[in-house]
Design a protein around this motif. Sequence first.
Motif, PDB file in Angstrom:
ATOM      1  N   MET A  32       0.824  -1.204   0.000  1.00  0.00           N
ATOM      2  CA  MET A  32       0.000   0.000   0.000  1.00  0.00           C
ATOM      3  C   MET A  32       0.862   1.259   0.000  1.00  0.00           C
ATOM      4  SD  MET A  32      -3.057  -0.917   2.687  1.00  0.00           S
ATOM      5  CE  MET A  32      -4.343  -2.088   2.281  1.00  0.00           C
ATOM      6  N   GLN A  33       0.465   2.229  -0.803  1.00  0.00           N
ATOM      7  CA  GLN A  33       1.152   3.511  -0.878  1.00  0.00           C
ATOM      8  C   GLN A  33       0.127   4.637  -0.906  1.00  0.00           C
ATOM      9  OE1 GLN A  33       3.124   2.409  -4.600  1.00  0.00           O
ATOM     10  NE2 GLN A  33       5.111   2.606  -3.579  1.00  0.00           N
ATOM     11  N   VAL A  34       0.572   5.835  -0.542  1.00  0.00           N
ATOM     12  CA  VAL A  34      -0.266   7.020  -0.608  1.00  0.00           C
ATOM     13  C   VAL A  34       0.448   8.024  -1.507  1.00  0.00           C
ATOM     14  CG1 VAL A  34      -1.441   8.855   0.668  1.00  0.00           C
ATOM     15  CG2 VAL A  34      -1.128   6.601   1.720  1.00  0.00           C
ATOM     16  N   SER A  35      -0.281   8.575  -2.460  1.00  0.00           N
ATOM     17  CA  SER A  35       0.339   9.483  -3.419  1.00  0.00           C
ATOM     18  C   SER A  35       0.567  10.869  -2.817  1.00  0.00           C
ATOM     19  CB  SER A  35      -0.541   9.613  -4.664  1.00  0.00           C
ATOM     20  OG  SER A  35      -1.730  10.331  -4.363  1.00  0.00           O
ATOM     21  N   GLY A  36       1.541  11.568  -3.384  1.00  0.00           N
ATOM     22  CA  GLY A  36       1.801  12.936  -2.958  1.00  0.00           C
ATOM     23  C   GLY A  36       0.584  13.835  -3.106  1.00  0.00           C
ATOM     24  N   PRO A  37      -0.130  13.786  -4.243  1.00  0.00           N
ATOM     25  CA  PRO A  37      -1.326  14.617  -4.381  1.00  0.00           C
ATOM     26  C   PRO A  37      -2.382  14.335  -3.311  1.00  0.00           C
ATOM     27  CG  PRO A  37      -0.602  13.882  -6.537  1.00  0.00           C
ATOM     28  CD  PRO A  37       0.251  13.153  -5.536  1.00  0.00           C
ATOM     29  N   VAL A  45       9.492   6.122   6.595  1.00  0.00           N
ATOM     30  CA  VAL A  45       8.785   6.281   5.327  1.00  0.00           C
ATOM     31  C   VAL A  45       9.738   6.048   4.163  1.00  0.00           C
ATOM     32  CG1 VAL A  45       7.662   7.990   3.809  1.00  0.00           C
ATOM     33  CG2 VAL A  45       7.029   7.872   6.216  1.00  0.00           C
ATOM     34  N   THR A  46       9.232   5.409   3.105  1.00  0.00           N
ATOM     35  CA  THR A  46       9.971   5.289   1.850  1.00  0.00           C
ATOM     36  C   THR A  46       9.222   6.072   0.781  1.00  0.00           C
ATOM     37  OG1 THR A  46       8.784   3.293   1.141  1.00  0.00           O
ATOM     38  CG2 THR A  46      10.783   2.991   2.466  1.00  0.00           C
ATOM     39  N   ALA A  47       9.951   6.487  -0.248  1.00  0.00           N
ATOM     40  CA  ALA A  47       9.339   7.239  -1.347  1.00  0.00           C
ATOM     41  C   ALA A  47       9.809   6.669  -2.672  1.00  0.00           C
ATOM     42  CB  ALA A  47       9.696   8.720  -1.249  1.00  0.00           C
ATOM     43  N   THR A  48       8.869   6.477  -3.585  1.00  0.00           N
ATOM     44  CA  THR A  48       9.175   6.062  -4.947  1.00  0.00           C
ATOM     45  C   THR A  48       8.421   7.009  -5.878  1.00  0.00           C
ATOM     46  OG1 THR A  48       7.340   4.473  -4.925  1.00  0.00           O
ATOM     47  CG2 THR A  48       9.521   3.656  -4.324  1.00  0.00           C
ATOM     48  N   ARG A  49       8.687   6.854  -7.163  1.00  0.00           N
ATOM     49  CA  ARG A  49       8.009   7.720  -8.131  1.00  0.00           C
ATOM     50  C   ARG A  49       7.310   6.874  -9.197  1.00  0.00           C
ATOM     51  NH1 ARG A  49       8.989  13.023  -7.499  1.00  0.00           N
ATOM     52  NH2 ARG A  49       8.129  13.510  -9.556  1.00  0.00           N
ATOM     53  N   ASP A  50       6.158   7.354  -9.611  1.00  0.00           N
ATOM     54  CA  ASP A  50       5.423   6.792 -10.741  1.00  0.00           C
ATOM     55  C   ASP A  50       5.225   7.947 -11.717  1.00  0.00           C
ATOM     56  OD1 ASP A  50       3.850   5.481 -12.539  1.00  0.00           O
ATOM     57  OD2 ASP A  50       2.124   5.228 -11.205  1.00  0.00           O
ATOM     58  N   GLY A  51       6.169   8.067 -12.662  1.00  0.00           N
ATOM     59  CA  GLY A  51       6.156   9.243 -13.520  1.00  0.00           C
ATOM     60  C   GLY A  51       6.516  10.477 -12.705  1.00  0.00           C
ATOM     61  N   ARG A  52       5.629  11.442 -12.689  1.00  0.00           N
ATOM     62  CA  ARG A  52       5.870  12.687 -11.949  1.00  0.00           C
ATOM     63  C   ARG A  52       5.255  12.665 -10.556  1.00  0.00           C
ATOM     64  NH1 ARG A  52       4.318  17.649 -15.765  1.00  0.00           N
ATOM     65  NH2 ARG A  52       5.306  18.737 -14.003  1.00  0.00           N
ATOM     66  N   ILE A  53       4.600  11.552 -10.202  1.00  0.00           N
ATOM     67  CA  ILE A  53       3.897  11.476  -8.912  1.00  0.00           C
ATOM     68  C   ILE A  53       4.732  10.704  -7.901  1.00  0.00           C
ATOM     69  CG2 ILE A  53       1.853  10.580  -7.731  1.00  0.00           C
ATOM     70  CD1 ILE A  53       0.266  11.036 -10.264  1.00  0.00           C
ATOM     71  N   SER A  54       4.924  11.277  -6.723  1.00  0.00           N
ATOM     72  CA  SER A  54       5.614  10.596  -5.622  1.00  0.00           C
ATOM     73  C   SER A  54       4.631   9.709  -4.880  1.00  0.00           C
ATOM     74  CB  SER A  54       6.228  11.613  -4.663  1.00  0.00           C
ATOM     75  OG  SER A  54       7.257  12.352  -5.290  1.00  0.00           O
ATOM     76  N   LEU A  55       5.112   8.537  -4.490  1.00  0.00           N
ATOM     77  CA  LEU A  55       4.301   7.579  -3.732  1.00  0.00           C
ATOM     78  C   LEU A  55       5.021   7.268  -2.430  1.00  0.00           C
ATOM     79  CD1 LEU A  55       3.472   5.132  -6.665  1.00  0.00           C
ATOM     80  CD2 LEU A  55       1.954   6.880  -5.699  1.00  0.00           C
TER      81      LEU A  55
END
Length: 241
Positions: free
Chosen positions: A37-42, A71-81
């Motif tokens: 499970m992840q939560v997007s930056g937006p 917390v860890t952070a990854t990217r899906d295109g321009r969106i941080s997760l």
Amino acid sequence: MTRTMTTLRQDLLDFGDLKVWSVLVTLLGDLASESDMQVSGPMLNTLMGRINIRPEALRVALHRLRKDGWVTATRDGRISLYAMTDHARAETDKVRALVYSPQIETSAPWYLVAAPVGHGHGLLLKKGLWITDTPPKNDQEVMCACIEADPMPDWVIDDILTPELRRSCAELAGLLAGGVPAGLSVKDQYVVRLLALHHWRRIVLRQTPLAAAFLAQSAEIAGYRAAIIEFLDAIPLPQDI
């Protein structure tokens, strides 16, 4: 007067200070409790903005939690997760029942321990007198007796149940007693849930697991817990996270 989203949200905002990093810990534990499970930056910006947390404050808090290994952070295109680390999930799972369960199972049996300073352990009732759910190791300075009291006498509960805990639980349960205002969007409902959950989590985690289990025998605290969890359970989690 009919209660609105605005009045309930403001009442919850006024209930206690909100540290941004701590609110994030609450939110991620609620929305991203599983490893996939992840939560997007937006989504984070949207939810935090509705409780008056600015984007720059959110960025600072996320940086702190990443640095602390929460917390860890990854990217899906321009969106941080964003997701919790394995360590964060493990620590969250340790207290999940204390936060989310409508009823806490009490430990049995209980032990009454009489000991001088430096030898006792558990919950201090009176000077030299403790109550615990684990018997002390062999110690010539300690007297220990297994007790069977279900429920515990009121004077024992009152020694552990501080006025601050009683007041906090009563005030939060009172704020939530009117239920969720009608006509709210899923995100607005979740904002109310997040604030209520965060305050409840802070109240609960001020207590040790032993104290929480012990205080489950208090009908007063058990009633507040059941009412607060009923409120939280009535609000669905947003799916587009």
